[in-house]
Enzyme design. Structure first.
Site, short mmCIF file in Angstrom:
data_model
loop_
_atom_site.label_atom_id
_atom_site.label_comp_id
_atom_site.label_asym_id
_atom_site.label_seq_id
_atom_site.Cartn_x
_atom_site.Cartn_y
_atom_site.Cartn_z
N ASP A 1 35.09 35.52 45.87
CA ASP A 1 36.53 36.37 45.33
C ASP A 1 36.92 36.14 46.84
O ASP A 1 36.94 36.70 47.16
CB ASP A 1 35.77 37.48 45.28
CG ASP A 1 36.71 37.97 44.44
OD1 ASP A 1 37.72 39.25 43.30
OD2 ASP A 1 38.48 38.29 45.02
N ASP B 1 39.50 33.23 40.76
CA ASP B 1 39.51 33.15 42.11
C ASP B 1 38.07 33.78 42.26
O ASP B 1 37.77 33.98 43.42
CB ASP B 1 40.62 33.68 42.75
CG ASP B 1 40.67 35.48 43.07
OD1 ASP B 1 39.28 36.19 41.94
OD2 ASP B 1 40.02 35.90 42.84
N GLU B 2 37.27 33.65 41.19
CA GLU B 2 36.02 34.35 41.07
C GLU B 2 34.52 33.96 40.82
O GLU B 2 35.26 33.14 39.98
CB GLU B 2 36.14 35.53 40.85
CG GLU B 2 35.34 37.15 41.29
CD GLU B 2 35.51 38.08 40.48
OE1 GLU B 2 34.50 39.02 40.16
OE2 GLU B 2 37.01 38.20 39.53
N1 DCP Z 1 46.05 39.16 38.37
C1 DCP Z 1 46.90 39.70 37.69
N2 DCP Z 1 46.86 40.58 37.88
C2 DCP Z 1 46.32 42.33 38.08
C3 DCP Z 1 45.17 41.59 38.83
C4 DCP Z 1 45.22 40.39 39.36
O1 DCP Z 1 47.67 38.83 37.13
N3 DCP Z 1 46.68 43.05 37.83
C5 DCP Z 1 45.95 37.84 38.97
C6 DCP Z 1 46.28 38.04 40.58
C7 DCP Z 1 45.13 37.92 41.93
C8 DCP Z 1 44.35 37.15 40.58
O2 DCP Z 1 44.44 37.50 39.64
O3 DCP Z 1 45.79 36.92 42.83
C9 DCP Z 1 42.32 37.65 41.42
O4 DCP Z 1 42.31 38.55 41.07
P1 DCP Z 1 41.62 39.19 41.95
O5 DCP Z 1 42.00 40.98 41.13
O6 DCP Z 1 40.62 38.94 42.30
O7 DCP Z 1 42.95 39.65 43.40
P2 DCP Z 1 43.81 38.82 43.83
O8 DCP Z 1 42.34 38.04 44.80
O9 DCP Z 1 44.80 39.30 44.27
O10 DCP Z 1 43.14 40.54 45.45
P3 DCP Z 1 41.76 40.88 45.92
O11 DCP Z 1 41.51 39.70 47.99
O12 DCP Z 1 41.43 42.18 46.19
O13 DCP Z 1 40.63 39.96 45.61
MG MG Z 2 40.60 37.75 44.64
#
Ligand code: DCP
Ligand code: MG
Length: 429
Positions: free
Chosen positions: A22, A132-133
């Site tokens: 992730d 991203d996962e």
């Molecule tokens: N995303 C979004 N709205 C949300 C949650 C996420 O648009 N409510 C988008 C932005 C993130 C991407 O999806 O960058 C991936 O979601 P993640 O939950 O994996 O969050 P991040 O990668 O940003 O942070 P983390 O480091 O917690 O994985």
């Molecule tokens: Mg993420």
């Protein structure tokens, strides 16, 4: 890859090595990739955000911005209160400032595609669950003793080649791997070996378990269940009567069990079966016997669903992690048990005398007789093309060996002859 996509009983948890990858603050990381001066600074990426405007919602925030209370789904206006815009912060503002950028999905997808290519090159099965996962089944590639080095070099590779950081969790199944990747974000690497699973999960709040959302967590707390350990020892029947089938699933997850194979999302098109020897063997008759049994299993399932197949393949794993796949494509779809057996034995020939620890048989390019329908959950997914498991070719770059050397014929009527088409190295998932 063990268990993944296979039609037989789920492989036990202990036999699999699963990674969950992730990316950290993914959209923000992408922005930093093309604007390196943002590294180490609070970055906020806004959905519906426009430069200089207060509208929109936070899609993600860098960890530096999160320290100031900025989080996903928050209104940009609220984020701006915690972190004024860097460009327009008043001169006398001596607090932290934020760098705001609008969402650029096309760019994030490009970055995601590059990451995906790396992931498919290092695993036998990949389940991409979001931009991203992804889950990776690497059972046939690496053992528990070296999976930390494997995962660490994967992280490094993503960082160096793509320029964005990832957190990786490793466990004996998807649910444990997911909890593990969340456990030490950002830049985390957490390996939970099978024997450590219960101990690792026990102290965690229930909402950290895969499948437990805030509503369920609240209900569980009302039942006196606050941690995964509490949930693991809760009465299963009580959970099922309260939450239905999901009650059983979260009970399993709390106990570190999750039989789901790592299989690609999408329309399934192939069917396979595999089996490991208790001890690696170089007895070719034992190898053939096992392959015939696997062929029987696969054929039986195709017959029960009136499925036809166009491609027949085998997988031969030499100890410790040398995965070899071969397949042969027919000129048209068939349902022919004898043909499967003969092709499988034919493909196996080159491995005579080799020491083998695991075998698999797969039929793919399936079509169904008219009027029949395959239940989706019976089928594994299939990627177009396929990755050269041995050399990590990109998806879609299946490498062809060309026509069999012992048979230049290609246009024959009988299926057995038609089977002598092409042999291809494939990713055998
Ligand atoms: N995303 C979004 N709205 C949300 C949650 C996420 O648009 N409510 C988008 C932005 C993130 C991407 O999806 O960058 C991936 O979601 P993640 O939950 O994996 O969050 P991040 O990668 O940003 O942070 P983390 O480091 O917690 O994985
Ligand atoms: Mg993420």
């Amino acid at each position: 890859m063990s268990g993944a996509g296979f039609a037989g009983p789920p492989t036990s948890d202990e036999e699999r090595v699963v990674l969950h990858v992730d990316m950290d603050c993914f959209y923000a990381a992408c922005e930093r990739r093309r604007e390196p001066t943002l590294r180490g600074k609070p970055v906020v990426v806004g959905m519906g955000y426009e430069a200089g405007e207060p509208h929109g919602a936070v899609a993600t925030a860098s960890y530096e911005a999160r320290e100031h209370g900025v989080e996903s789904a928050q209104p940009i206006s609220q984020a701006l209160e915690a972190l004024p815009r860097a460009e327009t912060a008043p001169d006398d503002h001596d607090g932290p400032v934020g760098h705001y950028r609008p969402v650029d999905m096309a760019y994030y997808r490009e970055v995601s595609d590059e990451i995906r290519a790396i992931l498919h090159g290092v695993a036998d099965a990949v389940r991409e669950v979001s931009i991203d996962e992804a889950y990776l089944d690497v059972t046939d590639r690496v053992g528990w003793h070296s999976v930390e080095v494997f995962a660490s070099s994967l992280k490094e590779r993503i960082d160096e080649e793509i320029g964005v950081p990832a957190s990786v969790g490793v466990g004996p199944n998807m649910s444990v791997a997911k909890v593990a990747s969340d456990y030490d974000k950002p830049d985390g690497l957490v390996v939970v070996e099978p024997a450590e699973v219960r101990e690792f999960l026990a102290p965690l709040p229930v909402e950290e378990l895969h499948g437990v959302g805030p509503v369920t967590a609240r209900e569980l707390r009302g039942m006196g269940v606050g941690t995964a350990g509490d949930l693991a020892s809760a009465d299963r029947d009580a959970l099922v009567s309260r939450f239905g089938a999901r009650g059983g699933t979260i009970h399993d997850h709390a106990r570190g069990r999750d039989p789901r194979p790592v299989e690609p999302v999408g329309k399934p098109k192939s069917l396979s079966s595999e089996s490991a020897f208790t001890e690696p063997t170089d007895a070719f008759d034992a190898v053939c016997e096992r392959l015939l049994r696997l062929a029987d299993e696969v054929v039986e399932r195709t017959e029960s669903r009136d499925a036809l197949y166009k491609t027949i393949g085998i997988k031969v794993v030499r100890p410790p992690f040398d995965v070899n796949t071969r397949e042969r494509s027919l000129s048209g779809p068939v349902a022919d048990a004898d043909l499967v057996e003969s092709v499988v034995l034919d493909l196996a020939e080159e491995f005579e005398g080799e020491t083998v620890r695991k075998l698999g048989v797969r039929v793919s390019n399936l079509t169904f007789a008219e009027g029949t329908q395959a239940p989706l959950d019976e089928w594994e997914g299939e990627r177009e093309g396929g990755v050269g498991a041995e050399d990590g070719l990109d998806e879609g770059e299946a490498r062809s060996e060309g026509p069999d050397r012992d048979d230049g014929r290609s246009e024959h009527d009988r299926p057995a002859d038609r089977a002598r088409g092409q042999t291809t190295f494939v990713d055998f998932t």
